[in-house]
Scaffold this active site. Structure first.
Site: not given
Length: 322
Positions: A124, A126, A148
């Site tokens: 991701s 992120e 996360y």
């Protein structure tokens, strides 16, 4: 011979689109589902007669080994995780168990039971958190800023380490925000398109949002799963960024969605500081040059086309089932 693929996270947005893609290509598809799962099965109802559902859990090593051993898949796509960033702050340990340690359990199951299987790990954007450069490339340093992102960074590097240490064919796709009509309404893109459709139909009269100037790299989930499949068809495993390669603001998204419905967004949208995220001094936007050059992949849907698609789908769904 017919290829076999195992998908975790089958009931999610990406899992359902990937299953459709693999079935079109003639694969025998297995979907890993937790026995006690209360996940919404609506996204895969139309595929139930074509997919073999198998019981397993990323929290349980033995169940994963049983599934890999029994199915003997040629390709494994790990799309399962706790993927809602705000929830990762209230459930950080659970996020780590599924999103991070679950990948370790799955990799170990592959190593022991099907070491020649090709593995895709859903990484991701992120993981970049607050990056020191924009756009980001596959070489940009990871600096995650939420549980996360931390869990996804762990999963990413475990995949890389199993590739190096055990010669497993493992690829990571660093995906930026990807959307579709199957996206949950808790995510801002779908929240906007669905609420705009509700306002058009008289089912709502206001849309509350956070920072309208926040920018994101948005692409279509169907485009993203094509890149996932293409990674596992290469001669050598590697990691790739998947995104649109461009950013658009929440304001642009709102304006586009309401324009599709013949509405003036300024009559309905209000800003609520409760929805603000921390400041983002460096934009999260992916450089997709490597995926274009090595995979021959590029997004097929523009930002405008994606917004129109989702607004049309939400309007139809709400009209049929108000």
């Amino acid at each position: 011979m017919t290829k076999k693929a195992l998908i975790t996270g089958l009931t999610g947005q990406d899992g359902s689109y990937l299953a459709e893609l693999l079935l079109e290509k003639g694969y025998q598809v297995y979907g890993l589902v937790r026995r006690s799962s209360t996940s919404n099965l609506e996204r895969i109802n139309h595929l139930f007669n074509q997919i073999q559902i198998v019981s397993g859990d990323l929290l349980d090593q033995s169940s994963l080994m049983d599934v890999v051993s029994d199915c003997q898949p040629d390709e494994i796509y790990n799309l399962a995780s706790q993927s809602y960033v705000p929830l990762s702050w209230t459930q950080p340990a659970l996020t780590a168990e599924y999103t991070a340690l679950g990948v370790s359990r799955l990799l170990e199951s592959i190593r022991r039971c099907k070491p020649d299987a090709r593995f895709y790990q859903a990484s991701s954007s992120e993981v970049f958190g607050q990056p020191d450069e924009s756009p980001q490339t596959e070489r940009t340093a990871f600096r995650p800023r939420n549980p996360y992102g931390v869990a996804k960074a762990y999963a990413h590097w475990m995949t890389v380490n199993y590739r190096q240490q055990y010669k497993l064919f493992g690829c990571c796709g660093i995906t930026y925000t990807h959307e579709s009509p199957r996206r949950g309404t808790e995510f801002v893109f779908r929240k906007i398109t669905r609420t705009a459709a509700m306002i058009k139909l008289g089912l709502a009269n206001e849309l509350k949002l956070g920072n309208l100037d926040a920018r994101r790299d948005w692409c279509y989930a169907k485009d993203a799963v094509c890149a996932m499949w293409m990674m596992l068809q290469q001669e050598k495993p590697d990691d790739y960024i998947i995104g649109s390669g461009e950013t658009h603001s929440v304001r642009e998204l709102v304006e586009c969605a309401f324009n599709c419905l013949g509405l003036d967004w300024q009559d309905y949208v209000s800003v609520d500081p409760a929805f603000y995220r921390p400041d983002e001094p460096v934009q999260l936007v992916g450089c997709i040059y490597k995926a274009k050059a090595q995979l021959g992949w590029k997004p097929q849907y523009s930002f405008q086309q994606l917004v129109e698609l989702m607004v049309d789908c939400d309007l139809k769904a709400l009209s049929d089932n108000p």
